[in-house]
Design an enzyme around this catalytic site. Structure first.
Site, PDB file in Angstrom:
ATOM      1  N   SER A  14      39.475  -9.794  96.489  1.00 29.39           N
ATOM      2  CA  SER A  14      40.854  -9.318  96.382  1.00 29.39           C
ATOM      3  C   SER A  14      40.946  -7.803  96.185  1.00 29.39           C
ATOM      4  O   SER A  14      40.221  -7.221  95.376  1.00 29.39           O
ATOM      5  CB  SER A  14      41.565 -10.018  95.220  1.00 29.39           C
ATOM      6  OG  SER A  14      42.873  -9.499  95.046  1.00 29.39           O
ATOM      7  N   LYS A  65      49.435 -21.165  96.008  1.00 29.89           N
ATOM      8  CA  LYS A  65      50.828 -20.720  96.092  1.00 29.89           C
ATOM      9  C   LYS A  65      51.831 -21.870  95.972  1.00 29.89           C
ATOM     10  O   LYS A  65      52.890 -21.716  95.354  1.00 29.89           O
ATOM     11  CB  LYS A  65      51.066 -19.956  97.392  1.00 29.89           C
ATOM     12  CG  LYS A  65      50.360 -18.598  97.436  1.00 29.89           C
ATOM     13  CD  LYS A  65      50.715 -17.841  98.702  1.00 29.89           C
ATOM     14  CE  LYS A  65      50.049 -16.485  98.736  1.00 29.89           C
ATOM     15  NZ  LYS A  65      50.432 -15.694  99.924  1.00 29.89           N
ATOM     16  N   ASN A  86      54.053 -16.296  95.191  1.00 28.70           N
ATOM     17  CA  ASN A  86      52.909 -15.388  95.053  1.00 28.70           C
ATOM     18  C   ASN A  86      53.087 -14.431  93.878  1.00 28.70           C
ATOM     19  O   ASN A  86      52.199 -13.630  93.596  1.00 28.70           O
ATOM     20  CB  ASN A  86      52.680 -14.601  96.351  1.00 28.70           C
ATOM     21  CG  ASN A  86      53.661 -13.448  96.526  1.00 28.70           C
ATOM     22  OD1 ASN A  86      54.775 -13.472  96.001  1.00 28.70           O
ATOM     23  ND2 ASN A  86      53.254 -12.438  97.272  1.00 28.70           N
ATOM     24  N   GLY A 128      51.227 -21.928 105.422  1.00 33.61           N
ATOM     25  CA  GLY A 128      51.904 -21.296 104.301  1.00 33.61           C
ATOM     26  C   GLY A 128      52.264 -19.848 104.539  1.00 33.61           C
ATOM     27  O   GLY A 128      53.325 -19.382 104.100  1.00 33.61           O
ATOM     28  N   GLY A 236      47.527  -6.673 109.014  1.00 29.36           N
ATOM     29  CA  GLY A 236      48.298  -6.985 107.824  1.00 29.36           C
ATOM     30  C   GLY A 236      47.985  -6.221 106.551  1.00 29.36           C
ATOM     31  O   GLY A 236      48.482  -6.596 105.484  1.00 29.36           O
ATOM     32  N   GLN A 243      53.834  -5.993  99.867  1.00 23.43           N
ATOM     33  CA  GLN A 243      54.207  -7.140  99.029  1.00 23.43           C
ATOM     34  C   GLN A 243      53.763  -6.913  97.587  1.00 23.43           C
ATOM     35  O   GLN A 243      54.437  -7.354  96.649  1.00 23.43           O
ATOM     36  CB  GLN A 243      53.645  -8.453  99.598  1.00 23.43           C
ATOM     37  CG  GLN A 243      52.126  -8.583  99.641  1.00 23.43           C
ATOM     38  CD  GLN A 243      51.492  -8.990  98.329  1.00 23.43           C
ATOM     39  OE1 GLN A 243      52.138  -9.620  97.484  1.00 23.43           O
ATOM     40  NE2 GLN A 243      50.242  -8.626  98.146  1.00 23.43           N
TER      41      GLN A 243
END
EC number: 1.1.1.25
Length: 273
Positions: A14, A65, A86, A128, A236, A243
């Protein structure tokens, strides 16, 4: 120090801790942010423990999620529509959930001057990731949204679920008709170097392409977009940063600048090649 985290399985990859550390530094916010590996069968317990230890808010990534949405006492309208969360935060004893993925995508599209209002958009996939961005795409007043998936029934089910938001159709890849101003890849195919069965004529002249996945080199979908002549061709990473910025705003009430964080991550990806 105020404590935040991202929960997932796996989670070591992450980039959220780095992103939020940058946001905190630039806005002068005193907080910590960590990545927490939650057991596949122990996500609710991990969230409860985090709260008991002083956690104020959290991000949630795969595969939790939908579980997160079910845990919440209250949901934002977009999280309720998406059926996935999220972003978590507490108001007193109430656990609140939001979904910032769609807003992150739309912010990144607009930052790169990709018009949405009245445009015809093709959205690939029915998982999702796709479900999470549909409400915000429709809120941006796209002219028509076509959802295409290998399993046509799943795309049609999503189109029916969100039909009250505007002009949405769903079907299989072989049912795609006409050309589109924007094609968004929301499938996981790029992660396995696979390409959905697309034809060059599906991209309108002057059209743009966006892959919700990203890597240290152009995805196979981006390669197709380049060969097909996409005017703007993005992955992305920007959505990831945007986000995260929305989550940060929800938690801290301040809006961080995203450009310098995006540039930092792009530089890191470049160094990895």
């Amino acid at each position: 120090m105020d404590r935040y985290a991202v929960f997932g399985h796996p989670i070591k990859h992450s980039k959220s801790p780095l992103i939020h550390a940058c946001f905190a530094k630039q806005t002068g916010q005193k907080l910590s942010y960590e990545a927490i590996l939650a057991p596949l069968d122990g996500f609710p317990e991990a969230i409860h423990r985090f709260r008991q230890e002083g956690g104020l808010g959290a991000n949630v990534t795969l595969p939790f999620k939908q579980q997160a949405a079910k845990l919440c006492d209250t949901l934002s309208e977009r999280a309720r529509l998406a059926g996935a969360v999220n972003t978590l935060y507490w108001q007193g004893e109430k656990l609140c959930g939001d979904n910032t993925d769609g807003e992150g995508l739309v912010r990144d599209l607009r930052k790169h001057h990709i018009a949405l209002n009245g445009r015809r958009v093709l959205l690939l996939g029915a998982g999702g990731a796709v479900r999470g961005v549909i409400p915000e795409l429709m809120a941006a007043e796209v002219g028509e949204l076509v959802i295409a998936n290998r399993t046509a029934a799943k795309a049609k089910e999503l189109a029916s679920l969100f039909s009250h938001l505007g002009a949405i159709r769903g079907g299989g890849f072989d049912e795609i008709e006409g050309s589109f101003d924007l094609i968004i890849n929301g499938t996981s195919a790029s992660l396995s170097a696979a390409l959905p069965p697309l034809l060059p004529e599906m991209l309108a002249a002057g059209g743009s392409c966006y892959d919700m996945a990203y890597g240290d080199k152009p995805t196979i979908f981006q390669q197709w977009a380049s060969e097909t002549g996409a005017t703007i061709n993005l992955a992305g990473l920007g959505m990831l940063v945007e986000q995260a910025a929305v989550s940060f705003e929800i938690w801290r009430g301040v809006s961080p600048a995203t450009d310098e964080v995006y540039d930092l991550l792009m530089a890191q990806l470049g160094e990895a090649t």
